[in-house]
Structures are given as C-alpha cells and as structure tokens.
Design an enzyme around this catalytic site. Structure first.
Site, PDB file in Angstrom:
ATOM      1  N   HIS A 137       9.870  34.093 -24.836  1.00 45.15           N
ATOM      2  CA  HIS A 137       8.682  33.967 -25.700  1.00 45.15           C
ATOM      3  C   HIS A 137       7.437  33.582 -24.893  1.00 45.15           C
ATOM      4  O   HIS A 137       7.412  33.762 -23.692  1.00 45.15           O
ATOM      5  CB  HIS A 137       8.977  33.008 -26.863  1.00 45.15           C
TER       6      HIS A 137
ATOM      7  N   GLU B 280       9.920  26.718 -29.141  1.00 48.15           N
ATOM      8  CA  GLU B 280      10.840  27.294 -28.160  1.00 48.15           C
ATOM      9  C   GLU B 280      10.124  27.696 -26.875  1.00 48.15           C
ATOM     10  O   GLU B 280      10.618  27.463 -25.769  1.00 48.15           O
ATOM     11  CB  GLU B 280      11.561  28.513 -28.765  1.00 48.15           C
TER      12      GLU B 280
ATOM     13  N   HIS C 267      16.545  30.716 -23.401  1.00 45.31           N
ATOM     14  CA  HIS C 267      16.100  30.598 -24.789  1.00 45.31           C
ATOM     15  C   HIS C 267      16.630  29.322 -25.416  1.00 45.31           C
ATOM     16  O   HIS C 267      17.524  28.662 -24.871  1.00 45.31           O
ATOM     17  CB  HIS C 267      16.584  31.808 -25.608  1.00 45.31           C
TER      18      HIS C 267
ATOM     19  N   GLU D 162      21.311  30.269 -24.423  1.00 41.92           N
ATOM     20  CA  GLU D 162      20.733  29.637 -25.623  1.00 41.92           C
ATOM     21  C   GLU D 162      21.039  28.153 -25.521  1.00 41.92           C
ATOM     22  O   GLU D 162      22.160  27.715 -25.765  1.00 41.92           O
ATOM     23  CB  GLU D 162      21.341  30.230 -26.894  1.00 41.92           C
TER      24      GLU D 162
HETATM   25 ZN   LIG Z   1      14.412  32.983 -28.169  1.00 37.99          ZN
END
Ligand SMILES: [Zn+2]
Length: 234
Positions: A12, A26, A81, A146
């Site tokens: 992002h 995030e 992420h 993640e």
């Molecule tokens: Zn993400």
C-alpha cells in the site's frame, strides 16, 4: 560473485492506506517494517543488496512493483502486509498457480515463515497459497507476509510499538538469511580489557631524601635484587 538482490515490498501507500483500524494504518506499519528489515539485512549480512519498491508514503501500483523487481533481475521478492477481517496471528502466501520454480519458492517461504513465527511468537495461521497479482507477476520466487491483524485488539496493541515492528523486521532479516544462506558480516575485533598487557611495579620504599633511597637500593643489591630509583613529585 554478484550481490544477492532482495526486493522488499511495503504494501500500500499514498492514497491507498490499506487496512485501517485501532488508530493504525497498514501502509505506515508495512513501510516501517520494510525500512527496518532493509537496515538489518545490510547491517548483518554480506553480499546482499536490498531494494524497496517504495521508501516513503507514495502510491505504487502492483504492476509497477512487480516490473521494478523484474527489471532489477531480483533473486527474491518479499511483500509485507498487515491483515484485517477478523483473525489473529501470522500467515504467509505464495502464488497458487503451477510454475517451474514453485518447489524453490515453497522451500524459501517455509524457512522464512517458520523463522518469523518462532521469533515473534505470533499465532501460526499457516502457509497459504493465493492468486495475488504481486506474486503472479513477479518472475522470481516471491512471498507475501501478513504480519498480524490490524483489527484485532491483541495484534494491534503489539503493532503499536516501534520495538515490536523492529522484531518483525529482524525476524524477516533472520528468516531470509536462513532461507538464502546469507553470510553474517564479520564482527569488528575489539580488544577486551583482559587481553591488554598489564605491568606491575613493586615499590620497596618511598623516601623524602635521595640518600636514603640510594641506601635502600644498595641493601637490595646486596640481597641480589635489582632495583632502580624512580623520581616523582607529590
Ligand atoms: Zn495489504
């Protein structure tokens, strides 16, 4: 030998904040983890060059990120992420298609995944596969991590601390090093105090006038002992 090229991809950025919850975005967390990971790798390992797909808060499309790594001829790609949507803990992804380098991609991911779970003590949600553009479009072995759930109170509390983001970064550095067999940098040699040479001086008397000092030297000489007069001012 040419340097190993590791691309780290902070998810992002810019107008795309990624998941937002518990006062966290995030895009900020992924950038910090990526920057710290790069610094740890450069500090700890030899022969590795880390490139980031972004090193500030800007938007970069998924295709541009993949193109960047492909043009570099990167050896490995690691996208970072933070999860959302109800859950807790750590999981990782590789591309779910069938491709010739899949066994290698899997093997590298497994080592990295296990290292991160072991070091962060996060709940292990498993080694997963998905048809994600960033994993599909990169030509080298690629993994996506993640790192906890931003909308989970426990995970979010952990991610609020900069020290804990560094923990995730160091775990990535250690895991990638283990997966790729990177060589640790030699530690600079520092002389410990115990290895310095120490001399001891024996004082057989201290005299205010020289004559008495010379007398003591003569006495010591008669006993077969070597001595000398050292002058100091008190
Ligand atoms: Zn993400």
């Amino acid at each position: 030998m040419a340097d190993f090229i590791q691309v780290i991809d902070p998810g992002h950025g810019g107008h795309d904040p990624g998941a937002v919850a518990n006062g966290l975005r995030e895009k900020d967390l992924t950038l910090k983890i990526a920057l710290y990971t790069r610094d740890y790798i450069h500090e700890l390992y030899e022969g590795v060059k880390v490139y980031l797909t972004r090193d500030k808060d800007v938007f970069v499309s998924l295709s541009d990120r993949a193109d960047f790594a492909n043009r570099l001829g990167a050896d490995h790609f690691c996208s970072i992420h933070i999860n959302a949507g109800g859950g807790e803990g750590f999981e990782s992804y590789i591309y779910n298609g069938s491709y010739s380098s899949k066994p290698k991609t899997q093997a590298l991911r497994n080592v990295l995944h296990d290292a991160i779970v072991a070091e962060t003590k996060f709940a292990n949600r498993g080694k997963k596969e998905a048809n994600l553009a960033i994993l599909r479009e990169t030509k080298m072995p690629a993994v996506l991590t993640e790192n906890g759930f931003i909308d989970n109170k426990n995970d979010a509390d952990f991610l609020k601390s900069d020290d804990n983001l560094r923990k995730f970064a160091l775990a990535h550095a250690h895991g990638l090093a283990k997966a790729h067999g990177w060589k640790p940098k030699a530690k600079p040699v520092t002389k410990s105090p115990t290895s310095r040479k120490v001399f001891y001086r024996v004082v057989a008397g201290s005299f205010a006038d020289r004559e008495n000092a010379e007398k003591r030297v003569r006495e010591l000489k008669e006993k077969g002992l070597d001595s000398f007069i050292d002058v100091y001012r008190a």
